[in-house]
Design a protein around this motif. Structure first.
Motif, PDB file in Angstrom:
ATOM      1  N   MET A 212      10.952  25.545 -33.632  1.00 39.75           N
ATOM      2  CA  MET A 212       9.999  25.475 -34.822  1.00 39.75           C
ATOM      3  C   MET A 212       9.670  24.067 -35.039  1.00 39.75           C
ATOM      4  SD  MET A 212       8.634  26.896 -38.394  1.00 39.75           S
ATOM      5  CE  MET A 212       9.446  25.863 -39.318  1.00 39.75           C
ATOM      6  N   SER A 213       8.336  23.905 -34.860  1.00 39.74           N
ATOM      7  CA  SER A 213       8.053  22.500 -34.984  1.00 39.74           C
ATOM      8  C   SER A 213       6.985  22.605 -36.326  1.00 39.74           C
ATOM      9  CB  SER A 213       7.006  21.808 -34.057  1.00 39.74           C
ATOM     10  OG  SER A 213       6.395  20.656 -34.440  1.00 39.74           O
ATOM     11  N   ASP A 214       7.427  21.808 -37.368  1.00 38.10           N
ATOM     12  CA  ASP A 214       6.492  21.743 -38.602  1.00 38.10           C
ATOM     13  C   ASP A 214       5.932  20.398 -38.843  1.00 38.10           C
ATOM     14  OD1 ASP A 214       5.524  22.099 -41.213  1.00 38.10           O
ATOM     15  OD2 ASP A 214       7.633  22.904 -42.092  1.00 38.10           O
ATOM     16  N   ARG A 215       4.748  20.346 -39.134  1.00 38.65           N
ATOM     17  CA  ARG A 215       4.209  19.114 -39.381  1.00 38.65           C
ATOM     18  C   ARG A 215       3.334  19.025 -40.638  1.00 38.65           C
ATOM     19  NH1 ARG A 215       0.769  17.170 -34.635  1.00 38.65           N
ATOM     20  NH2 ARG A 215       2.949  17.081 -33.516  1.00 38.65           N
ATOM     21  N   ILE A 216       3.609  18.183 -41.437  1.00 38.44           N
ATOM     22  CA  ILE A 216       2.683  18.043 -42.604  1.00 38.44           C
ATOM     23  C   ILE A 216       1.869  16.721 -42.493  1.00 38.44           C
ATOM     24  CG2 ILE A 216       2.623  17.572 -45.066  1.00 38.44           C
ATOM     25  CD1 ILE A 216       5.443  19.059 -45.342  1.00 38.44           C
ATOM     26  N   GLN A 217       0.627  16.713 -42.532  1.00 38.96           N
ATOM     27  CA  GLN A 217      -0.297  15.689 -42.267  1.00 38.96           C
ATOM     28  C   GLN A 217       0.005  14.463 -43.513  1.00 38.96           C
ATOM     29  OE1 GLN A 217      -4.193  17.459 -42.210  1.00 38.96           O
ATOM     30  NE2 GLN A 217      -4.417  16.798 -40.417  1.00 38.96           N
ATOM     31  N   GLY A 218       0.191  13.335 -42.824  1.00 43.67           N
ATOM     32  CA  GLY A 218       0.659  12.272 -43.611  1.00 43.67           C
ATOM     33  C   GLY A 218       2.113  12.065 -43.805  1.00 43.67           C
ATOM     34  N   ASN A 219       2.921  12.927 -43.484  1.00 53.26           N
ATOM     35  CA  ASN A 219       4.314  12.944 -43.804  1.00 53.26           C
ATOM     36  C   ASN A 219       5.229  13.046 -42.633  1.00 53.26           C
ATOM     37  OD1 ASN A 219       4.014  12.592 -46.724  1.00 53.26           O
ATOM     38  ND2 ASN A 219       3.562  14.879 -46.954  1.00 53.26           N
ATOM     39  N   GLY A 220       4.658  13.245 -41.501  1.00 51.91           N
ATOM     40  CA  GLY A 220       5.542  13.414 -40.325  1.00 51.91           C
ATOM     41  C   GLY A 220       5.634  14.892 -39.818  1.00 51.91           C
ATOM     42  N   SER A 221       7.006  15.136 -39.122  1.00 51.37           N
ATOM     43  CA  SER A 221       7.312  16.222 -38.420  1.00 51.37           C
ATOM     44  C   SER A 221       8.642  16.538 -38.489  1.00 51.37           C
ATOM     45  CB  SER A 221       6.423  16.639 -37.208  1.00 51.37           C
ATOM     46  OG  SER A 221       6.997  15.664 -36.125  1.00 51.37           O
ATOM     47  N   ALA A 222       9.016  17.763 -38.215  1.00 53.54           N
ATOM     48  CA  ALA A 222      10.369  18.162 -37.935  1.00 53.54           C
ATOM     49  C   ALA A 222      10.420  19.136 -37.067  1.00 53.54           C
ATOM     50  CB  ALA A 222      11.043  18.354 -39.340  1.00 53.54           C
ATOM     51  N   ILE A 223      11.510  19.451 -36.559  1.00 57.48           N
ATOM     52  CA  ILE A 223      12.151  20.299 -35.818  1.00 57.48           C
ATOM     53  C   ILE A 223      13.000  21.287 -36.379  1.00 57.48           C
ATOM     54  CG2 ILE A 223      12.881  21.062 -33.292  1.00 57.48           C
ATOM     55  CD1 ILE A 223      10.297  19.856 -33.207  1.00 57.48           C
ATOM     56  N   SER A 224      13.121  22.804 -36.327  1.00 62.50           N
ATOM     57  CA  SER A 224      14.133  23.778 -36.813  1.00 62.50           C
ATOM     58  C   SER A 224      14.366  24.461 -35.440  1.00 62.50           C
ATOM     59  CB  SER A 224      13.270  24.426 -37.809  1.00 62.50           C
ATOM     60  OG  SER A 224      13.131  23.447 -38.881  1.00 62.50           O
ATOM     61  N   THR A 225      15.459  24.940 -35.677  1.00 57.41           N
ATOM     62  CA  THR A 225      16.130  25.985 -34.870  1.00 57.41           C
ATOM     63  C   THR A 225      16.537  27.144 -35.721  1.00 57.41           C
ATOM     64  OG1 THR A 225      18.455  25.057 -34.618  1.00 57.41           O
ATOM     65  CG2 THR A 225      16.628  24.373 -32.887  1.00 57.41           C
ATOM     66  N   GLY A 226      16.664  28.461 -35.094  1.00 54.18           N
ATOM     67  CA  GLY A 226      17.113  29.672 -35.669  1.00 54.18           C
ATOM     68  C   GLY A 226      17.573  30.616 -34.438  1.00 54.18           C
ATOM     69  N   VAL A 227      18.852  31.049 -34.744  1.00 54.59           N
ATOM     70  CA  VAL A 227      19.445  32.162 -34.054  1.00 54.59           C
ATOM     71  C   VAL A 227      19.846  33.399 -34.947  1.00 54.59           C
ATOM     72  CG1 VAL A 227      20.105  30.621 -31.936  1.00 54.59           C
ATOM     73  CG2 VAL A 227      21.592  31.205 -33.943  1.00 54.59           C
ATOM     74  N   GLY A 228      19.876  34.533 -34.661  1.00 46.52           N
ATOM     75  CA  GLY A 228      20.294  35.559 -35.307  1.00 46.52           C
ATOM     76  C   GLY A 228      20.058  36.918 -34.803  1.00 46.52           C
ATOM     77  N   ILE A 229      20.680  38.008 -35.497  1.00 46.52           N
ATOM     78  CA  ILE A 229      20.600  39.412 -35.183  1.00 46.52           C
ATOM     79  C   ILE A 229      19.763  40.201 -36.123  1.00 46.52           C
ATOM     80  CG2 ILE A 229      22.819  39.867 -35.833  1.00 46.52           C
ATOM     81  CD1 ILE A 229      23.306  41.612 -33.882  1.00 46.52           C
ATOM     82  N   ARG A 230      18.796  41.026 -35.622  1.00 46.57           N
ATOM     83  CA  ARG A 230      18.177  41.894 -36.703  1.00 46.57           C
ATOM     84  C   ARG A 230      18.342  43.330 -36.278  1.00 46.57           C
ATOM     85  NH1 ARG A 230      13.058  38.822 -35.425  1.00 46.57           N
ATOM     86  NH2 ARG A 230      13.346  39.520 -33.612  1.00 46.57           N
TER      87      ARG A 230
END
Length: 80
Positions: free
Chosen positions: A59-77
């Motif tokens: 996942m890419s998450d961007r907040i205007q004026g504050n930059g961005s970040a990349i997150s990862t997730g793995v799991g079982i449902r």
């Protein structure tokens, strides 16, 4: 404070047991554009059984004026 949220997503089957998933979202804050956010997610899910699957997401998450970040997730449902 009001927040407007827009989201669109798609799941594309891969074989009988898997799917590539993608989603795009935005959250607009009426306080100002500095709090507006954009999210983009790309992932894969694989069914192990009728009620259980494993997944991996990026996942890419961007907040205007504050930059961005990349997150990862793995799991079982498991559905009950």
């Amino acid at each position: 404070m009001n927040v407007g949220i827009t989201q669109a997503g798609v799941a594309l089957p891969v074989g009988r047991m898997g799917a590539v998933v993608a989603s795009w979202s935005r959250a607009d804050n009426d306080v100002g554009s500095q709090a507006d956010r954009r999210f983009a997610t790309l992932g894969y899910t694989h069914r192990l059984s009728r009620r259980t699957d494993v997944y991996a997401m990026l996942m890419s998450d961007r907040i205007q004026g504050n930059g961005s970040a990349i997150s990862t997730g793995v799991g079982i449902r498991h559905g009950f």
